[in-house]
Design an enzyme around this catalytic site. Structure first.
Site, mmCIF file in Angstrom:
data_model
loop_
_atom_site.group_PDB
_atom_site.id
_atom_site.type_symbol
_atom_site.label_atom_id
_atom_site.label_comp_id
_atom_site.label_asym_id
_atom_site.label_seq_id
_atom_site.Cartn_x
_atom_site.Cartn_y
_atom_site.Cartn_z
ATOM 1 N N GLU A 1 11.660 8.663 -9.242
ATOM 2 C CA GLU A 1 11.043 9.880 -9.023
ATOM 3 C C GLU A 1 11.953 11.049 -8.530
ATOM 4 O OE1 GLU A 1 7.008 7.638 -7.039
ATOM 5 O OE2 GLU A 1 8.694 7.504 -5.504
HETATM 6 C C1 TNX Z 1 6.146 4.666 -5.620
HETATM 7 S S1 TNX Z 1 7.790 2.469 -6.836
HETATM 8 C C2 TNX Z 1 7.869 4.576 -4.906
HETATM 9 C C3 TNX Z 1 8.125 4.390 -3.582
HETATM 10 C C4 TNX Z 1 6.777 4.189 -3.009
HETATM 11 C C5 TNX Z 1 5.720 3.533 -3.373
HETATM 12 C C6 TNX Z 1 4.507 3.395 -2.645
HETATM 13 C C7 TNX Z 1 8.942 3.446 -6.983
HETATM 14 C C8 TNX Z 1 10.104 3.197 -7.492
HETATM 15 N N1 TNX Z 1 8.749 4.521 -6.064
HETATM 16 O O1 TNX Z 1 9.077 5.361 -3.274
HETATM 17 O O2 TNX Z 1 7.088 3.766 -1.502
HETATM 18 O O3 TNX Z 1 5.302 4.263 -4.673
HETATM 19 O O4 TNX Z 1 3.759 2.573 -3.336
#
Ligand code: TNX
Length: 531
Positions: free
Chosen positions: A347
């Site tokens: 992300e």
């Molecule tokens: C996505 S999964 C994220 C996390 C969040 C999560 C909450 C991922 C690699 N990144 O930063 O905590 O969703 O469900």
């Protein structure tokens, strides 16, 4: 005369015997994860106050394993079961020193033999052995019980080499004792990797001696504005050592280049700085701002206590960023005996694509320099992966496919199946639901080898269940979200899919629930199970 006394004695012993409750057979016991093969025979082995543990084989850790078993049996039975090399009705037989994890458990009316060619195998054999006893074995003080287990033979080995869980100590901080408690539960399920998500926008949770503000500033708070906290390096070593005693390897994660607000709040120089607006600057303080300086010495970010994602990035084009990362990787690698270093990579929505690629490739070089194999969230597969590095699938099958096409393996953590922070249903008191609602059957009914399009079993190193903690603030919260689903995921990772069976799992998890009740674990009483 003699004959009739003998007859009387045998009659008496038959009566004594018949007073004991009938015992179920070995294949009706409630082992989780389900072993590969179980052969039953009719009979029972009874643990008594004169039982003892015999160690056979060469390893200094064998006596540790013996004491581990003895200490697990003691509280409920009250028996002080001695550990030695001279004989005993419970044998731990180490036949080699390889890195396999298989074991054999042989039980007849008078003895139990756990044999394996590795210490890990013996440990798993012990876990299975304990699960054969009546659930009251989990009591922390003595209970009256006949400690009998059914006879037969179990041969067992895991389907996947990597069987893990992740704990996010960044969104809310959890201390050493909570992590140890988590490790204890993981060990009973034969999980072997604990991934600690040590940093995120909301907190930096591991002491880095060469960059002290990371914890002094970046560790101060957490989601919701509470107190935060961090592990000193001594704390971290304690966790690593405790995990190792439970045959669990710690995988530290420093999430980057996104999810870095806590670091950016601790050190201004790590920030990308202002992006100079295009065009006319004439309205801006008549040339008083030296944009050059502003860009090199940006202000630290504000601490962040919300739960948005994707807004932060390290400066990817500055030398200081890589000095910083190298220091962090070096200090953590020095206290991490395991082979993996998790570099995050998810992300990074505000990092330019080219910058992201440049960054992730450079960071992989740095982990390699300190002897570690990188794991990263599936987005890292959009960069060139070094040989052996692992992409952790959570969202995009196309990224998993990119990893495979580069010859790299995938760790399976599909958010719709394995995310322990997802609500069970719309009424769950905690959790998120952006990926799915995940009831126990959903967490159980999937196959890591076929889940992601284009990925086959040989591409998959294993399975990991992450617990993100945006909504999780206490040990009770952890337990509610993690159990019983972690047991389902453990079986997904250990037991070959063709052998797994949901109705049988429903039966066995109900027994596990009784064990959790005795241990005071506040698990979610899923309506899918007749508890
Ligand atoms: C996505 S999964 C994220 C996390 C969040 C999560 C909450 C991922 C690699 N990144 O930063 O905590 O969703 O469900």
């Amino acid at each position: 005369m003699k004959k009739s006394i003998f007859g009387l004695l045998s009659l008496m012993s038959a009566v004594v015997f018949s007073c004991q409750e009938p015992i179920h057979s070995l294949d009706e016991s409630a082992i989780i994860p389900l072993p590969s093969t179980i052969q039953t025979s009719s009979g029972a082995f009874e643990l008594t106050s004169s039982s003892s543990i015999q160690l056979v084989g060469n390893s200094s850790n064998l006596s540790y394993l013996g004491s581990f078993l003895s200490s697990k049996l003691k509280p409920a039975t009250g028996y002080e079961i001695p550990v030695g090399t001279e004989g005993g009705d419970i044998q731990l037989v180490l036949t080699g020193s390889d890195d396999s994890e298989n074991y054999t458990l042989d039980i007849d009316g008078s003895s139990v033999k756990i044999s394996a060619s590795s210490e890990a195998g013996i440990f798993y054999g012990i876990q299975t052995f304990i699960q054969l006893f009546p659930v009251s074995i989990e009591n922390s003080s003595v209970v009256e019980e006949s400690w009998r287990i059914p006879t037969g033979k179990i041969e067992d080995e895991p389907d996947y080499a990597y069987r893990g869980s992740m704990l996010d100590v960044a969104r809310h901080f959890f201390g050493v004792e909570d992590v140890k408690h988590y490790i204890d539960q993981m060990a009973t399920l034969k999980l072997n990797y604990l991934h600690l998500h040590l940093t995120d926008d909301q907190g930096w949770r591991i002491e880095i001696k060469s960059w002290p503000n990371l914890t002094a500033i970046g560790g101060k708070t957490e989601v919701g504005g509470g107190e935060g906290g961090f592990f000193t390096q001594e704390d971290y070593k304690e966790i690593v050592a405790y995990a190792a005693q439970n045959f669990i390897t710690v995988v530290p994660e420093i999430d980057m280049p996104g999810h870095t607000n806590a670091a950016l709040a601790s050190y201004g120089e790590l920030n990308p700085g202002v992006n100079l607006p295009d065009g006319d600057f004439s309205t801006m303080s008549e040339g008083k701002i030296d944009f050059d300086i502003l860009d090199k010495n940006p202000q630290p970010a504000e601490l962040y206590t919300g739960i948005e994602v994707g807004f932060s990035t390290l400066a990817t084009n500055k030398e200081i960023t890589y000095q910083f990362i190298e220091d962090v990787i070096r200090e953590i690698s020095e206290i991490t005996p395991g082979p993996y270093f998790h570099i995050g990579g998810d992300e990074s929505h505000v990092t330019e694509k080219d910058d992201y690629i440049y960054f992730v490739e450079k960071v992989q070089e740095l982990t390699a320099k300190y002897g570690k194999t990188s794991i990263g969230w599936d987005e890292i597969a959009t960069t060139q992966l070094k040989e052996g590095n692992i992409a952790q699938f959570w969202a995009l099958a196309e990224n998993a496919k990119l990893a495979k096409d580069q010859g790299n393996q995938v760790l399976m953590s599909p958010a719709k199946k394995a995310y322990l922070d997802m609500q069970y249903d719309s009424t769950s008191r905690l959790g998120l639901h952006w990926a799915a609602y995940i009831e126990l059957d959903s967490a159980y009914l999937w196959d890591p080898a076929t889940y992601a399009d284009g990925i086959n079993k040989s591409d998959v190193i294993g399975v990991e269940a992450p617990l993100w903690t945006e909504t999780i603030t206490s040990r009770a919260d952890i337990e509610y979200m993690v159990f019983p689903r972690l047991a389902a995921i453990a079986e997904v990772a250990w037991t070959p899919t063709p052998k797994r069976d949901w109705p049988d799992f429903q039966r066995r998890i109900a027994v596990m629930g009784k064990r959790w009740d005795i241990k005071g674990i506040e698990f979610y009483k899923s309506p899918k199970v007749n508890w």
